[in-house]
Design a protein around this motif. Structure first.
Motif, PDB file in Angstrom:
ATOM      1  N   ASN A   1     -49.031  51.870 107.131  1.00  0.00           N
ATOM      2  CA  ASN A   1     -48.451  51.026 108.174  1.00  0.00           C
ATOM      3  C   ASN A   1     -47.886  51.869 109.314  1.00  0.00           C
ATOM      4  N   LYS A   2     -47.238  52.982 108.974  1.00  0.00           N
ATOM      5  CA  LYS A   2     -46.675  53.843 110.016  1.00  0.00           C
ATOM      6  C   LYS A   2     -47.769  54.367 110.941  1.00  0.00           C
ATOM      7  N   LEU A   3     -48.876  54.794 110.358  1.00  0.00           N
ATOM      8  CA  LEU A   3     -49.984  55.283 111.167  1.00  0.00           C
ATOM      9  C   LEU A   3     -50.575  54.174 112.025  1.00  0.00           C
ATOM     10  N   TYR A   4     -50.824  53.043 111.401  1.00  0.00           N
ATOM     11  CA  TYR A   4     -51.431  51.917 112.123  1.00  0.00           C
ATOM     12  C   TYR A   4     -50.548  51.467 113.279  1.00  0.00           C
TER      13      TYR A   4
ATOM     14  N   ALA B   1     -42.389  57.328  86.345  1.00  0.00           N
ATOM     15  CA  ALA B   1     -41.436  58.323  86.833  1.00  0.00           C
ATOM     16  C   ALA B   1     -42.161  59.521  87.438  1.00  0.00           C
ATOM     17  N   TRP B   2     -43.436  59.679  87.095  1.00  0.00           N
ATOM     18  CA  TRP B   2     -44.202  60.836  87.575  1.00  0.00           C
ATOM     19  C   TRP B   2     -44.889  60.572  88.910  1.00  0.00           C
ATOM     20  N   THR B   3     -44.877  59.333  89.381  1.00  0.00           N
ATOM     21  CA  THR B   3     -45.524  59.041  90.659  1.00  0.00           C
ATOM     22  C   THR B   3     -44.518  58.835  91.780  1.00  0.00           C
ATOM     23  N   GLY B   4     -43.279  58.473  91.461  1.00  0.00           N
ATOM     24  CA  GLY B   4     -42.263  58.316  92.499  1.00  0.00           C
ATOM     25  C   GLY B   4     -42.331  56.966  93.180  1.00  0.00           C
ATOM     26  N   ASN B   5     -41.971  56.932  94.459  1.00  0.00           N
ATOM     27  CA  ASN B   5     -41.890  55.696  95.226  1.00  0.00           C
ATOM     28  C   ASN B   5     -43.236  54.973  95.232  1.00  0.00           C
ATOM     29  N   PRO B   6     -43.342  53.793  94.596  1.00  0.00           N
ATOM     30  CA  PRO B   6     -44.638  53.106  94.531  1.00  0.00           C
ATOM     31  C   PRO B   6     -45.037  52.443  95.840  1.00  0.00           C
ATOM     32  N   ASN B   7     -44.115  52.376  96.804  1.00  0.00           N
ATOM     33  CA  ASN B   7     -44.405  51.694  98.068  1.00  0.00           C
ATOM     34  C   ASN B   7     -44.910  52.645  99.149  1.00  0.00           C
ATOM     35  N   VAL B   8     -45.004  53.927  98.833  1.00  0.00           N
ATOM     36  CA  VAL B   8     -45.271  54.914  99.870  1.00  0.00           C
ATOM     37  C   VAL B   8     -46.647  54.733 100.507  1.00  0.00           C
ATOM     38  N   TYR B   9     -47.628  54.267  99.733  1.00  0.00           N
ATOM     39  CA  TYR B   9     -48.969  54.111 100.313  1.00  0.00           C
ATOM     40  C   TYR B   9     -48.952  53.103 101.454  1.00  0.00           C
ATOM     41  N   VAL B  10     -48.432  51.910 101.173  1.00  0.00           N
ATOM     42  CA  VAL B  10     -48.402  50.870 102.196  1.00  0.00           C
ATOM     43  C   VAL B  10     -47.475  51.265 103.342  1.00  0.00           C
ATOM     44  N   GLN B  11     -46.356  51.904 103.031  1.00  0.00           N
ATOM     45  CA  GLN B  11     -45.429  52.323 104.080  1.00  0.00           C
ATOM     46  C   GLN B  11     -46.081  53.310 105.034  1.00  0.00           C
ATOM     47  N   HIS B  12     -46.811  54.291 104.483  1.00  0.00           N
ATOM     48  CA  HIS B  12     -47.364  55.331 105.347  1.00  0.00           C
ATOM     49  C   HIS B  12     -48.560  54.839 106.137  1.00  0.00           C
TER      50      HIS B  12
ATOM     51  N   LEU C   1     -60.254  59.125 112.903  1.00  0.00           N
ATOM     52  CA  LEU C   1     -60.050  58.544 111.578  1.00  0.00           C
ATOM     53  C   LEU C   1     -58.748  59.085 110.994  1.00  0.00           C
ATOM     54  N   LEU C   2     -57.811  58.184 110.720  1.00  0.00           N
ATOM     55  CA  LEU C   2     -56.517  58.567 110.166  1.00  0.00           C
ATOM     56  C   LEU C   2     -56.510  58.290 108.670  1.00  0.00           C
ATOM     57  N   VAL C   3     -56.269  59.331 107.895  1.00  0.00           N
ATOM     58  CA  VAL C   3     -56.299  59.220 106.429  1.00  0.00           C
ATOM     59  C   VAL C   3     -54.869  59.359 105.922  1.00  0.00           C
ATOM     60  N   PRO C   4     -54.217  58.246 105.535  1.00  0.00           N
ATOM     61  CA  PRO C   4     -52.793  58.313 105.170  1.00  0.00           C
ATOM     62  C   PRO C   4     -52.546  59.134 103.919  1.00  0.00           C
ATOM     63  N   MET C   5     -53.285  58.851 102.891  1.00  0.00           N
ATOM     64  CA  MET C   5     -53.312  59.647 101.659  1.00  0.00           C
ATOM     65  C   MET C   5     -54.530  59.157 100.902  1.00  0.00           C
ATOM     66  N   LEU C   6     -55.210  60.064 100.281  1.00  0.00           N
ATOM     67  CA  LEU C   6     -56.470  59.737  99.621  1.00  0.00           C
ATOM     68  C   LEU C   6     -56.590  60.589  98.370  1.00  0.00           C
ATOM     69  N   PRO C   7     -55.735  60.329  97.378  1.00  0.00           N
ATOM     70  CA  PRO C   7     -55.733  61.200  96.197  1.00  0.00           C
ATOM     71  C   PRO C   7     -57.021  61.139  95.398  1.00  0.00           C
TER      72      PRO C   7
ATOM     73  N   VAL D   1     -63.001  63.114 114.574  1.00  0.00           N
ATOM     74  CA  VAL D   1     -61.731  63.812 114.369  1.00  0.00           C
ATOM     75  C   VAL D   1     -60.992  63.127 113.229  1.00  0.00           C
ATOM     76  N   ILE D   2     -60.628  63.889 112.206  1.00  0.00           N
ATOM     77  CA  ILE D   2     -59.924  63.354 111.039  1.00  0.00           C
ATOM     78  C   ILE D   2     -58.510  63.910 111.023  1.00  0.00           C
ATOM     79  N   VAL D   3     -57.557  63.065 110.680  1.00  0.00           N
ATOM     80  CA  VAL D   3     -56.173  63.502 110.492  1.00  0.00           C
ATOM     81  C   VAL D   3     -55.805  63.244 109.037  1.00  0.00           C
ATOM     82  N   PHE D   4     -55.643  64.327 108.267  1.00  0.00           N
ATOM     83  CA  PHE D   4     -55.326  64.249 106.847  1.00  0.00           C
ATOM     84  C   PHE D   4     -53.817  64.396 106.624  1.00  0.00           C
ATOM     85  N   HIS D   5     -53.378  64.000 105.423  1.00  0.00           N
ATOM     86  CA  HIS D   5     -51.968  64.059 105.034  1.00  0.00           C
ATOM     87  C   HIS D   5     -51.838  64.552 103.595  1.00  0.00           C
ATOM     88  N   PRO D   6     -50.622  64.778 103.119  1.00  0.00           N
ATOM     89  CA  PRO D   6     -50.448  65.183 101.718  1.00  0.00           C
ATOM     90  C   PRO D   6     -51.111  64.199 100.759  1.00  0.00           C
ATOM     91  N   LEU D   7     -51.456  64.699  99.598  1.00  0.00           N
ATOM     92  CA  LEU D   7     -52.128  63.936  98.540  1.00  0.00           C
ATOM     93  C   LEU D   7     -53.558  63.588  98.917  1.00  0.00           C
TER      94      LEU D   7
END
Length: 663
Positions: A419-422, A406-417, A447-453, A472-478
């Motif tokens: 994929n969106k970048l790719y 319950a503390w991590t939320g949507n478990p599919n977000v890594y693959v979804q995001h 280099l696109l970094v979707p999330m890298l906690p 050039v790096i593009v970072f995102h939340p987490l």
């Protein structure tokens, strides 16, 4: 180039093998993957090996110029082995012993299984390790496609693994923060496997467990590789296996790839408009060794499953699918399976021939495709997908994000995001690679970094050096929020990430799946969702701001120079429309050209493979049931259809073009 199929001679009457082999040769099939489910047929009783039937089949296949990839099986064991010791069966998280009569119900750490599987693999390699018609060794099948085991063997191995990693129990307690909820351990022997319990496990506990289970899977592959390799030295036989991109996260395939000569994967995308939905899996697979790979299971005919969508290929879709896998780096394609199964769990699975082995509609397409592929395969084989853009694909971070809690939320977000970048890059008309945390970042301009906690000092330094050298790096939340033990850094971000971003983290705001948060960039409004990092720009330049909610005006897009490069931060998970605009601008600034000089129309895939001498093959594939057209900015030769093209390029429904140019 291998054009093959998965075949099961143990299912078929021996006197009918040649019927199948004749049809294969006529279809251009030149390789077969066999024996991954044939343990019982090769070892009918303990220690008694029967290879006579396999000798005969391999001899017959050689008569038809069909090569063999042999699979030493490990996880579909004969009943006699289970009868010896039922503890070889997996003990689940709930404490249930899985039953025999299914597949992959066996503990890969169990000494009995490991002993018998290793001996069989060694016996197979002794028999066939220098046979010219055997070209490769495919280690088991889909290693890691089973539930975690919690048996006493795994428990003991887990505790030993923890002792090696942490050396002392105090170090583990500190790393995991076990003082929380008063869970401090006195001895490693007090630590259980994470079986069913009341509330969430400590994230550090689960992160370590996922790494441990991955290591178990890698070690299962190592066991078979070490059994085979002594018998194939000084031969051209290769070692491989098939992974499951992207639907299985149980194994760090970058680690497993170190054991292999060629990496392999399975590929079961939907047909129809969503035919490219799991394409990223091919990019990840070629990144494992940064080399061409094999697809050891490729779908073909539709499955007879009630109500299944995207399931039945229209005429022409098989050609598009095969060329799609080759375009994205495959030097070998194996259809699964050759013949429909009249019995067993997968009897509704589509195949190239019917239950009695007779040709189907799909066989006719397979045959026509084989003839054309044979004509150009030697020219394409060995070329590689070359890209100046990559997405960072990271197993430790994916494990952390996908931990069900319950503390991590949507478990599919890594693959979804990711994929969106790719797919945003690919829709714009560029190649796009994947790269792991230990890969070569310097091969890419962007280099696109979707999330890298999960980051450590070494990874952060590598990112800093990449940017300083001009990347050039593009970072995102987490990004960079936790160490390898899944504990937050004191300032919420790793100090080196704060330096890279040029911003100080304040807090994170969240929004529901149906609540979109607006932000501005280049005088246009876009939407983001799920999580929004609120930061205070220090050395970074604010290029866009949130335009709704109470944090309106906070930075949403920032950028700062880092040496000769730049670090961008997108403070929300943005919609695809933003990435199409944003990435097009980055590529223009970096002088990265599209493959054909323009953004391809919807449903048109463009992908380029390149030889060391500079010869390029640009694959243009129509994923639509409609005729499509696009403009060419130069004259090119279509080697697939044997014609010169200039100006307008037309593609019939599911049509294929393979354009050649020299640099």
């Amino acid at each position: 180039m291998l054009y093959g199929a998965c075949y099961y001679p143990e299912h078929r009457e021996a006197h009918r093998w040649e019927e199948d082999l004749q049809l294969m040769r006529e279809a251009g099939i030149n390789a077969l993957r066999i024996t991954e489910f044939a343990w019982k047929s090769m070892e009918p009783s303990e220690g008694i090996y029967d290879f006579e039937w396999l000798d005969e089949f391999i001899r017959l296949a050689d008569n038809y110029a069909i090569q063999i990839v042999l699979c030493p099986p490990m996880r579909t064991v004969p009943a006699w082995l289970v009868e010896m010791d039922r503890t070889v069966l997996i003990l689940t998280q709930e404490g249930h012993r899985l039953e025999y009569a299914s597949r992959y119900t066996f503990c890969v750490n169990h000494p009995l299984l490991r002993e018998k599987a290793s001996r069989l693999a060694s016996a197979m390699a002794t028999q066939y390790g220098r046979l010219p018609s055997v070209i490769g060794w495919h280690l088991d099948n889909e290693i890691g496609d089973e539930p975690d085991c919690h048996c006493p063997v795994c428990l003991a191995k887990w505790r030993s693994w923890l002792k090696r990693k942490y050396e002392g129990i105090d170090a583990l307690n500190t790393a995991w923060g076990t003082v929380f909820w008063g869970q401090t351990f006195d001895r490693f022997e007090q630590i259980a496997t994470p079986r069913l319990t009341k509330a969430d496990y400590n994230p550090a506990y689960i992160q370590a467990w996922r790494q441990f289970r991955s290591d178990c899977n890698v070690n299962a592959a190592r066991l078979l590789a070490e059994a085979v390799r002594p018998h194939i030295q000084d031969t051209k036989q290769y070692v491989t296996t098939n992974n499951q991109m992207l639907w299985n996260n149980r194994t760090d395939y970058y680690e497993m790839a170190k054991l292999l000569d060629i990496t392999g994967t399975n590929y079961y995308p939907p047909f129809g408009d969503r035919c490219r939905s799991i394409e990223l899996g091919l990019a990840v697979n070629r990144s494992l060794k940064k080399a061409p790979f094999h697809v050891y299971e490729l779908r073909n005919e539709g499955h007879a499953i009630l109500g299944a969508e995207g399931n039945t290929p229209a005429p022409g879709e098989l050609e598009r699918l095969v060329l799609h896998t080759i375009a994205n780096g495959a030097d070998g394609v194996f259809f699964f399976p050759w013949k429909r199964f009249p019995f067993g769990s997968e009897q509704n699975h589509g195949a190239i021939t019917d239950f009695d082995g007779q040709p189907t509609r799909i066989y006719d397409e397979c045959q026509a495709l084989g003839k054309r592929l044979h004509r150009i395969s030697q020219s394409i084989e060995g070329s590689q997908v070359v890209s100046e853009i990559a997405v960072l694909y990271d197993f430790p971070s994916r494990w952390h994000i996908e931990h069900p809690s319950a503390w991590t939320g949507n478990p599919n977000v890594y693959v979804q995001h990711i994929n969106k970048l790719y797919h945003s890059v690919r829709k714009l008309g560029y190649n796009c690679d994947a790269v792991g945390r230990h890969g070569d970042f310097t091969a890419y301009k962007l280099l696109l970094v979707p999330m890298l906690p999960i980051v450590d000092d070494g990874l952060v330094l590598k990112l800093q050096q990449y940017a300083e050298s001009g990347g050039v790096i593009v970072f995102h939340p987490l990004i960079g929020i936790k160490n390898e033990e899944a504990s937050y850094y004191n300032e919420r971000l790793h100090p080196g990430i704060i330096q890279l971003l040029g911003s100080k983290p304040l807090e994170a705001a969240t929004s529901g799946a149906q609540t979109r948060v607006q932000f501005s960039w280049r005088d246009r409004l876009y939407e983001g969702d799920m999580l929004h990092e609120l930061v205070q720009a220090e050395s970074a330049q604010v290029a866009g701001a949130f335009a709704s909610q109470w944090y309106e005006g906070f930075p949403a897009v920032t950028v700062q120079p880092v040496g000769n490069g730049h670090s961008w931060f997108i403070a929300t998970f943005a919609e695809e429309r933003f990435y199409l605009d944003f990435l097009e601008e980055r590529c223009r600034e970096l002088r990265i050209p599209t493959l054909l000089g323009t953004m391809p129309p919807a449903h048109i895939e463009t992908t380029m493979r390149q030889h060391a001498d500079g010869t390029r093959y640009v694959f243009v594939l129509n994923g639509s049931s409609d005729t499509a057209a696009m403009k060419l900015d130069r004259q090119m030769y279509d080697v697939w259809n044997d014609e010169w093209l200039e100006g307008e390029l037309l593609l019939k429904p599911y049509g294929v073009r393979v354009l050649i140019e020299r640099t």
